[in-house]
Design a protein around this motif. Structure first.
Motif, PDB file in Angstrom:
ATOM      1  N   ARG A 179      32.752  51.833  -7.604  1.00 61.72           N
ATOM      2  CA  ARG A 179      33.678  50.724  -7.843  1.00 61.72           C
ATOM      3  C   ARG A 179      33.037  49.659  -8.726  1.00 61.72           C
ATOM      4  O   ARG A 179      33.672  49.139  -9.658  1.00 61.72           O
ATOM      5  N   THR A 180      31.788  49.338  -8.449  1.00 60.70           N
ATOM      6  CA  THR A 180      31.077  48.371  -9.293  1.00 60.70           C
ATOM      7  C   THR A 180      30.935  48.885 -10.718  1.00 60.70           C
ATOM      8  O   THR A 180      31.032  48.119 -11.685  1.00 60.70           O
ATOM      9  N   ASP A 183      34.123  48.227 -12.498  1.00 64.63           N
ATOM     10  CA  ASP A 183      34.239  46.815 -12.874  1.00 64.63           C
ATOM     11  C   ASP A 183      33.381  46.500 -14.095  1.00 64.63           C
ATOM     12  O   ASP A 183      33.814  45.775 -15.003  1.00 64.63           O
ATOM     13  N   ASN A 184      32.162  47.026 -14.112  1.00 66.65           N
ATOM     14  CA  ASN A 184      31.301  46.802 -15.275  1.00 66.65           C
ATOM     15  C   ASN A 184      31.874  47.437 -16.535  1.00 66.65           C
ATOM     16  O   ASN A 184      31.726  46.893 -17.639  1.00 66.65           O
ATOM     17  N   TYR A 186      35.083  47.718 -17.183  1.00 58.90           N
ATOM     18  CA  TYR A 186      36.158  46.839 -17.635  1.00 58.90           C
ATOM     19  C   TYR A 186      35.593  45.629 -18.375  1.00 58.90           C
ATOM     20  O   TYR A 186      36.129  45.215 -19.425  1.00 58.90           O
TER      21      TYR A 186
END
Length: 772
Positions: A179-180, A183-184, A186
């Motif tokens: 998930r992280t 996000d990175n 994006y």
């Protein structure tokens, strides 16, 4: 009485069956369970007795025995450690079997007795660890009564339970890391969409400026003025320094974006396989009494856990990096660099003003000084961008001169200042008009070199990021493999101390594991370490060599008694606890009581992804537990297979042949007979070869004694004693024992010869010579 584990525990009950060693029962039952059979291998008489009417009485008696017996252990309860161990072993009696329980009750029992399962998974198999309920249910369902087999099955149950929860935590953390990573990705996509054009990124605009008026007097004494129109001034909201940082981020994002997309996909694959590995682990836990099926499920979970990092590590992520994307970004940066500083226009304005000063012939230069210094004031005090640092000394000279000029004008020293200003312009004008100006080749080379350095930094950061990603994926598998196998070998050795297979792993694996771990620790030491840290890391890296040293000392590759195996475990645990405690004390002292504390605090502040560290830690532990289970299952299976083939070669009857569909015909039996003869011949050759090191060692030792004595006259008798020593070599003796025995024999023989020679010399009245 059937003594299932001689010297450790005895189940006292009446039975018509003959006693058998527990290790043999464990191996035979494991072999039967590995084939999916509910009935363990037993001798023919016992297998026939198990099918008659006595079996029902024996089942009832076994059930009553299993539920009412108390576990007897060989620990000394009078000592603190022994009493704690006895209480821990007795606490396992409350664990329910849950073989026939419903789902809700099974889940509740697993949660309620979590701490007991954790403790039992850490035990060796030298002492009974199965509860009364587990013994009774396993006997009723599968006719398993061997303590060794009960220990193996119940230990695997607890180890699987602990492994499941650790793997579940590892899967959760892997999902969080994925998930992280999304996000990175994006954030990087948003950075890649930013414009690299300086005008757009800095939000620059043009603003009008007031003209510059130059005042003077003509020859008639009238005041005249000349107006110089200034071009529009470029004003930006973002400073050039911040723009340079944004350019680095944009170049990195555009270059690494395709590779980052691959990285995020790989993180999702890792998380997916981590969750998939939980399925066979849970199925193996629910089917723990059926050893053969549970073994296959654990193998599937182990493969899913270890093959995924390997496949991901060979993915060529660097090939997806778009290196050409940087060229467009830094081309826009170079254009913005020239536009921002406008060095050519400012230098031209300064040259024009110097020409005005040089051509000035008036007597009142006050207005000229004011106008010139107004232009000089527009220059910064110094350049902070690195490339233009070479002009800082000239800027300081201009500002200092303007300050002095204003002081001179205020003190009515106009003529003196005018001469001084003309002298300065005579120095500055040739430099700005020559090779040192804004359009010089040296300045362009410096700017180009700065851009190349920025590109190199981006390439290095991208390559380092992918290397760290591959490192964090492969490190858990590399670090946990050998320790897990070592622990599995120790567990299998405690189950069957008479087997040599686990001992081979105990001796070999430390040599494969320790150098690999030290290669990783050495990187940390070379970056941050001192002598205290070096000591701690050396102990952590090469501490597992304790298994090899003690294994050689106690001959763990040889068949051992249970008492001897307990002694080996005691010494190994003692030394492992000792070196581990010293190693961690050194590391803690280095962390909190040396200069490394500040570095660690700064690194912790900069480390913005703690879940990644937790994910690596949980991955190491889960892979370690999987490897331990897989190692135990593999070695127990191989021990059982070895026993089956030994029986096959000795008797010509293959155990479990019907279940394996290995019924032999006449031709096959002839092949078996030939195979038995070849086996006997090969083992005899190896047996003879095994005495060669003993003979060589004894020969060298005795030769050293002979040459040290220097007795040439007694060579014949000395070599006769050597031959006598070699004839006494026994292949079952160790090299050290044989060497000591032959040393004593050779020394005693030579000493008697020397005493006899000196006595004869004195009896004849002659003085002893050097030969004597």
């Amino acid at each position: 009485p059937a003594a299932h584990r001689v010297g450790r525990h005895t189940h006292t009950h009446t039975s018509h069956r003959a006693p058998r060693p527990a290790s043999v029962i464990a191996v035979c039952d494991a072999a039967a369970a590995s084939q999916g059979s509910d009935e363990p291998i037993r001798p023919a008489a016992q297998r026939s007795a198990a099918t008659d009417g006595v079996s029902r009485q024996d089942s009832a008696a076994g059930t009553q025995l299993s539920r009412n017996q108390s576990m007897q252990v060989s620990y000394d309860e009078t000592t603190l450690i022994g009493g704690c161990r006895v209480r821990v072993l007795r606490s396992f009696a409350s664990i329910p079997s849950d073989i026939h329980s419903n789902v809700l009750l099974t889940v509740w029992n697993y949660i309620r007795f979590l701490h007991l399962h954790v403790l039992r998974s850490m035990q060796n198999l030298l002492h009974p660890i199965a509860s009364q309920a587990e013994r009774a249910d396993l006997f009723n369902a599968f006719r398993i009564r061997s303590t060794g087999t009960l220990n193996l099955l119940t230990w695997r149950r607890s180890a699987l339970y602990v492994c499941f929860w650790v793997a579940f935590g590892s899967a959760l953390l892997a999902a969080a890391v994925a998930r992280t990573s999304q996000d990175n990705l994006y954030i990087m996509q948003q950075q890649a969409l930013l414009p690299s054009n300086g005008t757009l990124l800095r939000n620059c605009r043009m603003e009008e400026q007031d003209p510059i008026y130059v005042f003077g007097k003509d020859s008639a004494g009238n005041t005249t003025s000349v107006a110089f129109d200034q071009p529009e001034k470029r004003v930006c909201d973002l400073s050039f320094f911040d723009y340079q940082e944004q350019i680095l981020l944009i170049a990195t994002a555009r270059t690494a974006l395709p590779a980052k997309q691959i990285d995020s996909i790989l993180d999702l694959v890792l998380a997916l396989f981590a969750w998939l590995a939980l399925v066979p682990t849970l199925m193996a836990l629910l089917r723990w009494p059926r050893y053969g099926l549970s073994l296959k499920l654990v193998g599937a979970a182990w493969v899913l856990t270890f093959i995924t990092p390997f496949l991901i590590s060979i993915t060529p992520v660097r090939m997806f990096v778009d290196w050409e994307a940087m060229d467009v970004v830094f081309k826009d940066f170079l254009i913005e660099f020239r536009t921002h500083f406008q060095t050519a226009e400012k230098e031209q304005a300064l040259v024009s003003l110097c020409g005005l000063i040089t051509d000035y012939e008036g007597t009142h230069p006050y207005e000229l000084v004011t106008n010139v210094c107004d232009v000089v004031d527009r220059f910064p005090l110094q350049f902070d961008d690195g490339v233009l640092d070479q002009f800082n000394s000239d800027l300081e000279t201009l500002h200092t001169t303007c300050k002095s000029a204003r002081e001179f004008v205020g003190a009515e020293q106009d003529q003196e200042f005018l001469l001084q200003a003309k002298g300065i312009c005579a120095q500055v004008t040739p430099y700005l008009s020559g090779e040192g100006g804004a359009g010089s080749a040296e300045l362009m080379i410096a700017v180009t070199s700065m851009i190349d350095n920025m590109k190199g930094a981006i390439e290095l950061s991208i390559g380092l990021a992918h290397a760290v990603m591959s490192f964090q994926i492969m490190v858990p598998a590399a670090i946990s493999l050998a320790p897990g196998l070592i622990r599995g070998a120790m567990t299998a050795k405690t189950l069957v101390p008479q087997s040599s297979i686990p001992g081979m792993f105990i001796l070999i694996l430390p040599w494969l594991y320790c150098p690999l771990v030290w290669c990783m620790y050495n990187i940390v030491f070379q970056l941050l370490g001192n002598l205290i840290m070096l000591m701690g890391l050396l102990l952590l890296a090469y501490g597992p060599m304790t298994y090899f040293v003690l294994g050689v000392h106690f001959n763990v590759t040889k068949p051992m008694t249970d008492h001897k195996m307990k002694q080996v475990l005691t010494w190994m645990n003692y030394y492992i606890v000792m070196y581990t405690a010293v190693a961690y004390l050194c590391i803690v002292y280095w962390l909190f009581f040396t200069d490394a504390r500040k570095l660690i605090e700064e690194a912790i502040k900069e480390f913005k992804n703690p879940q990644l560290a937790l994910a690596i830690l949980f991955s190491i532990i889960s892979k370690y537990l999987y490897t331990t289970l897989m190692g135990v299952d593999f070695m127990v299976h191989e021990i059982a297979e070895q026993r089956r083939w030994e029986t096959y070669l000795e008797t010509g009857v293959m155990p479990l042949a019907e279940s394996r569909r290995q019924l032999l015909g006449d031709e096959a039996r002839k092949g078996v007979k030939l195979l038995m003869e070849e086996r006997t011949s090969a083992l005899t050759s190896l047996h003879a070869l095994s005495t060669t090191p003993h003979e060589i060692l004894t020969f060298i030792t005795t030769m050293l004694i002979t040459f040290t004595a220097g007795s040439r006259r007694r060579e014949t008798s000395s070599y006769a004693s050597i031959g006598h020593c070699l004839s006494l070599v026994s292949p079952v003796r160790t090299i050290a024992a044989a060497a000591r025995r032959r040393w004593r024999q050779a020394s005693s023989a030579l000493l008697q010869q020397c005493v006899r020679a000196v006595t004869e010399a004195r009896a004849t009245g002659a003085a002893p010579t050097a030969a004597h």
